[in-house]
Design a protein around this motif. Structure first.
Motif, mmCIF file in Angstrom:
data_model
loop_
_atom_site.group_PDB
_atom_site.id
_atom_site.type_symbol
_atom_site.label_atom_id
_atom_site.label_comp_id
_atom_site.label_asym_id
_atom_site.label_seq_id
_atom_site.Cartn_x
_atom_site.Cartn_y
_atom_site.Cartn_z
ATOM 1 N N ALA A 83 0.864 -1.175 0.000
ATOM 2 C CA ALA A 83 0.000 0.000 0.000
ATOM 3 C C ALA A 83 0.902 1.227 0.000
ATOM 4 O O ALA A 83 1.677 1.446 0.921
ATOM 5 N N ALA A 163 0.241 -8.607 3.752
ATOM 6 C CA ALA A 163 -1.110 -9.122 3.987
ATOM 7 C C ALA A 163 -1.984 -8.113 4.726
ATOM 8 O O ALA A 163 -3.174 -7.966 4.432
ATOM 9 N N ALA A 164 -1.414 -7.419 5.704
ATOM 10 C CA ALA A 164 -2.211 -6.476 6.490
ATOM 11 C C ALA A 164 -2.184 -5.082 5.885
ATOM 12 O O ALA A 164 -2.779 -4.162 6.423
ATOM 13 N N ALA A 165 -1.472 -4.944 4.774
ATOM 14 C CA ALA A 165 -1.363 -3.641 4.109
ATOM 15 C C ALA A 165 -0.801 -2.572 5.033
ATOM 16 O O ALA A 165 -1.338 -1.473 5.142
ATOM 17 N N ILE A 166 0.308 -2.884 5.696
ATOM 18 C CA ILE A 166 1.062 -1.849 6.398
ATOM 19 C C ILE A 166 1.616 -0.929 5.321
ATOM 20 O O ILE A 166 2.301 -1.385 4.413
#
Lengths: 413, 118
Positions: A83, A163-166
């Motif tokens: 992101a 995966a967690a869009a850090i």
């Protein structure tokens, strides 16, 4: 240092950040840069180093990434992207002006590595890997784990990021101070792992500490107005300045008061002094910055004392009193007890130790043993040394404790 | 955009002893959260859940033998009391949203994944 070693050491973070911003593929960027370095290692010794080594590596890595992307398109795979802030997307080319943008990209990289959603030890390792370009093998050695363990830790952290869009982004102004806190703690964690590691045969791993100092400098250069980073740099510089005096020729621990002060790096101490007088550190500071300032002042009291006898222990105790007001950690309380003992005698130090607990650590027993021995309470000192020895995992420290214990045995009543 | 589920967990009896003012604040927190999600992304689904003690758990052994028991499958002090499924740009946005939720909650944020057909 060869030109390749130098460019890797100095430019890895910048190249990583540029490629991440452009291609948003955390999985591909590291591999591509690694391949580029391998190609350079094969090519440059015979063909000569290019005029712009960093640009050579960047171009080579870009080609590798584009090749992989093409292969993936053929295989119809869709891999998750980092992101990245929206204004950067859609621009198909690398920006023509690398100056300010590069600094922003490296800052984004540091902030991503030090995100609160990552486990702290993963954050430190990831920062060393991506921002400083330290190899996984070296990071594993520095943190005293196997290479496969460290590789798995790094892989898991990168998986979490994707995966967690850090985000690969600079957070808003209100969120930034908290994130700077984490960066500072991440860098200091890496530094203390090298400065006073808890386990393993070598008392010091100065390379890790040196890399952490470099990380603090880099981040401070990217965020010059954050007092915590200025204070932290002062602190690590002073502590690091003693690295050549802390272990003697036979690899044995040398206590602060016995260290050869001519082996302390005076230029680093001077730099720390200048930093502590930085205008950024005047006025009200948040707890983290204040804590680093006080710890740096304490370290400087030692660094500036011409001899151990001339150490201003009263000033050190006063700093610890203030520090405990902000951050009453067991470590600080123990250190204050040591200072109190130097200023007012061992019984005062022992009083200050009562009630302090550090589960799993040998430190309290080691300090208590020393103070009890000084107070002439020999059998209690021996018992405390026994407890400390049983809890100590660092071979150099344990040998030291055993020698201390043996030396007071003779004075048993 | 990334899909996330917020699992909201809390002590089962926390609501009972809450003064009316605090109950109102909890409603307001949820409204603020709703507004935030609509502003920054999409609210896909949500539900408040009845207490874990009225849950029913089903397990199957290797031979399609089905066992039905009273209660939740995980016994914990906190129970999951609700969920939100959202789409947001990144984790930082999701964390900003989580900060709006009632302070009595423990919130787990889990990204969703797409299952590709075989």
């Amino acid at each position: 240092m060869t030109p390749l070693e130098r460019v890797v050491r100095e430019e890895w973070g910048r190249l990583t950040a540029l490629l991440l911003a452009r291609y948003r593929r955390l999985d591909l960027v590291e591999d591509a840069l690694g391949d580029a370095v391998t190609a350079a290692a094969a090519r440059w010794p015979t063909a000569g180093s290019p005029d712009d080594p960093a640009a050579w590596l960047l171009t080579t890595a870009r080609r590798r990434i584009i090749d992989r992307l093409r292969a993936e398109q053929v295989a119809a795979r869709r891999a998750p992207l980092l992101a990245v802030e929206t204004e950067r997307r859609g621009d198909g080319t690398v920006r023509a002006d690398p100056g300010g943008l590069v600094e922003d990209d490296r800052l984004r990289l540091v902030l991503m590595c030090a995100h609160p959603a990552l486990a702290p030890d993963a954050a430190s390792a990831l920062a060393l890997r991506l921002v400083l370009g330290v190899s996984t093998h070296d990071i594993a050695r520095l943190f005293l784990v196997t290479e496969s363990t460290m590789a798995a830790r790094l892989t898991r952290a990168k998986k979490k990021i994707v995966a967690a869009a850090i985000p690969f982004a600079v957070p808003g102004a209100d969120a930034l101070p908290a994130r700077v806190d984490i960066i500072a703690r991440t860098a200091y964690l890496a530094f203390t792992a090298g400065y006073a590691p808890g386990s393993g045969p070598d008392l010091l791993r100065t390379e890790l500490a040196g890399e952490a100092v470099r990380l603090v400098r880099l981040v401070r250069g990217l965020l010059p107005d954050q007092p915590a980073l200025t204070a932290l740099l002062a602190l690590v510089l002073v502590q690091h300045s003693r690295r050549d005096a802390r272990v003697d020729g036979s690899g044995r621990l040398v206590l602060l008061r016995d260290q050869d002060r001519t082996r302390w790096h005076a230029d680093e101490v001077d730099e720390a002094l200048v930093l502590l007088n930085d205008p950024a550190l005047t006025g009200r500071l948040d707890a983290a910055a204040e804590s680093y300032v006080l710890q740096a002042r304490i370290a400087l009291e030692h660094a500036m004392a011409p001899s151990p006898e001339e150490t201003r222990w009263d000033r050190i105790v006063a700093c610890y009193d203030l520090l405990l007001g902000i951050d009453p950690s067991p470590g600080a309380r123990v250190a204050r007890a040591v200072a109190l003992a130097e200023a007012h005698g061992p019984e005062a130090g022992l009083d200050a130790l009562s009630g302090v607990e550090m589960p799993g650590s040998h430190r309290i027993d080691a300090v208590a043993a020393e103070l009890l021995a000084r107070a002439g309470r020999v059998s209690e000192a021996m018992a405390a040394y026994d407890r400390a020895i049983s809890l100590c995992h660092n071979e150099v420290e344990r040998t030291h404790l055993e020698r201390r214990r043996a030396s007071i045995r003779g004075s048993e009543a | 955009m990334t899909g996330y589920v917020y699992f909201l967990a809390y002590e089962p009896t926390y609501w009972d002893d809450l003064p009316i003012e605090d109950q109102k604040r909890i409603y307001a927190d949820h409204e603020a959260f709703h507004a935030f999600i609509r502003d920054r992304g999409t609210l896909v689904a949500s539900a408040a859940l009845a207490d874990a003690d009225v849950a029913t758990t089903v397990r199957q052994d290797g031979r399609r033998q089905v066992t039905v028991t009273d209660g939740p499958f995980a016994e914990t002090t906190e129970m999951i009391g609700g969920y939100y499924e959202v789409e947001l740009p990144d984790l930082d946005t999701a964390l900003e949203g989580a900060a709006l939720l009632p302070r009595q909650y423990t919130v787990e944020i889990r990204p969703t994944i797409a299952i590709d057909p075989l």
